[in-house]
Design a protein around this motif. Structure first.
Motif, mmCIF file in Angstrom:
data_model
loop_
_atom_site.group_PDB
_atom_site.id
_atom_site.type_symbol
_atom_site.label_atom_id
_atom_site.label_comp_id
_atom_site.label_asym_id
_atom_site.label_seq_id
_atom_site.Cartn_x
_atom_site.Cartn_y
_atom_site.Cartn_z
ATOM 1 N N UNK A 137 0.954 -1.301 0.041
ATOM 2 C CA UNK A 137 -0.063 0.158 0.058
ATOM 3 C C UNK A 137 0.754 1.341 0.088
ATOM 4 N N UNK A 138 2.039 1.299 0.650
ATOM 5 C CA UNK A 138 2.889 2.350 0.602
ATOM 6 C C UNK A 138 3.482 2.741 -0.654
ATOM 7 N N UNK A 139 3.964 1.424 -1.426
ATOM 8 C CA UNK A 139 4.424 1.590 -2.723
ATOM 9 C C UNK A 139 3.489 2.260 -3.586
ATOM 10 N N UNK A 140 2.022 1.655 -3.618
ATOM 11 C CA UNK A 140 1.065 2.146 -4.376
ATOM 12 C C UNK A 140 0.871 3.497 -4.233
ATOM 13 N N UNK A 141 0.826 4.131 -3.068
ATOM 14 C CA UNK A 141 0.578 5.394 -2.800
ATOM 15 C C UNK A 141 1.616 6.290 -3.143
ATOM 16 N N UNK A 142 2.907 5.925 -3.085
ATOM 17 C CA UNK A 142 4.068 6.500 -3.702
ATOM 18 C C UNK A 142 4.236 6.483 -5.182
ATOM 19 N N UNK A 143 3.662 5.558 -5.710
ATOM 20 C CA UNK A 143 3.739 5.585 -7.228
ATOM 21 C C UNK A 143 4.880 4.779 -7.812
ATOM 22 N N UNK A 144 5.408 3.769 -6.802
ATOM 23 C CA UNK A 144 6.532 3.217 -7.136
ATOM 24 C C UNK A 144 6.487 1.670 -7.247
ATOM 25 N N UNK A 145 5.160 1.137 -7.218
ATOM 26 C CA UNK A 145 4.950 -0.512 -7.558
ATOM 27 C C UNK A 145 5.306 -0.770 -8.888
ATOM 28 N N UNK A 146 5.942 -1.884 -8.885
ATOM 29 C CA UNK A 146 6.149 -2.538 -9.970
ATOM 30 C C UNK A 146 5.972 -4.309 -9.992
ATOM 31 N N UNK A 147 6.387 -5.020 -10.929
ATOM 32 C CA UNK A 147 6.241 -6.270 -10.850
ATOM 33 C C UNK A 147 7.050 -6.824 -11.736
ATOM 34 N N UNK A 148 7.706 -8.108 -11.723
ATOM 35 C CA UNK A 148 8.685 -8.976 -12.504
ATOM 36 C C UNK A 148 8.040 -8.980 -13.801
ATOM 37 N N UNK A 149 8.981 -8.793 -14.941
ATOM 38 C CA UNK A 149 8.453 -9.108 -16.322
ATOM 39 C C UNK A 149 8.276 -10.603 -16.341
ATOM 40 N N UNK A 150 7.407 -11.121 -17.412
ATOM 41 C CA UNK A 150 7.131 -12.410 -17.524
ATOM 42 C C UNK A 150 8.339 -13.477 -17.409
ATOM 43 N N UNK A 151 9.407 -12.728 -18.186
ATOM 44 C CA UNK A 151 10.566 -13.617 -18.420
ATOM 45 C C UNK A 151 11.432 -13.823 -17.004
#
Length: 221
Positions: A137-151
């Motif tokens: 939730x903090x990462x989302x609020x700060x705009x810094x959320x990501x996720x691994x690429x499919x590879x």
């Protein structure tokens, strides 16, 4: 002081050796570097304060952990990340003593289960707060959320790392490594985001920012 001596995290990461540019993780990092970081945090606004868990699984938050003090808040990916291990070890050795002397809290936050936070504390004998943020939730609020690429996700699974099991919310979401400074009133006053997760904010950059902001012992100049 040489540039390397002033960048202990970069030096330690360099000693780990460079990966094959063709491997999924190197390609993922290159893609992250090329993309603009979608940071939405605005210095001067209150740092979001979602509920979190401490390393023992007890409900807490960043505001509870800082207890009215200014704080340096570090968002990291998890105890499984070698670059995070390097960074937190350096922060313990070279940043935390100076922050303690200034009356400033150091707080590390990741999306992993609390037992993963406990492992991190035990592994590195950390003497600062290590919190779990279920749902990022903090990462989302700060705009810094990501996720691994499919590879990269496929390569992680091949190595035995399943983020859906490691993360407290059962997702693969990860924060971009981020260092934020919060003043005694809970306002965000400085933020440094690293889309390439092999790079991190160096201790001297944090201390220089604190000096420039005039933050010491709960008082902002």
């Amino acid at each position: 002081m040489t540039p390397q001596a002033n960048a202990p995290i970069a030096r330690a990461v360099g000693e780990m050796g460079g990966g094959d540019p063709a491997d999924p993780f190197s390609q993922e990092r290159a893609g992250l570097r090329a993309a603009a970081a979608p940071v939405t945090a605005v210095p001067g606004t209150d740092l979001p304060d979602p509920p979190m868990l401490d390393a023992g699984g007890t409900a807490t938050s960043v505001s509870a952990a800082r207890a009215g003090r200014p704080a340096v808040v570090v968002l990291y990916r998890g105890a499984w990340c070698p670059f995070c291990n390097v960074a937190l070890r350096v922060y313990r050795e070279q940043l935390q003593p100076e922050l303690l002397a200034r009356g400033i809290a150091l707080i590390a936050v990741s999306p992993q289960h609390p037992d993963g936070s406990l492992t991190m504390r035990e592994k590195h004998d950390l003497d600062f707060a290590v919190l779990s943020d279920p749902g990022n939730r903090l990462a989302i609020s700060l705009g810094v959320l990501t996720a691994p690429s499919p590879e990269a996700r496929e390569a992680q699974l091949a190595l035995g790392l399943d983020l859906e099991a490691v993360n407290a919310d059962g997702t693969t979401g990860l924060p971009m490594p981020t260092t934020a400074i919060v003043d005694g009133a809970g306002r965000l006053v400085w933020i440094d985001v690293h889309p390439d997760y092999a790079t991190r904010t160096e201790p001297h950059q944090v201390l220089d920012a604190l000096d420039g902001l005039g933050i010491q012992g709960g008082v902002r100049g």
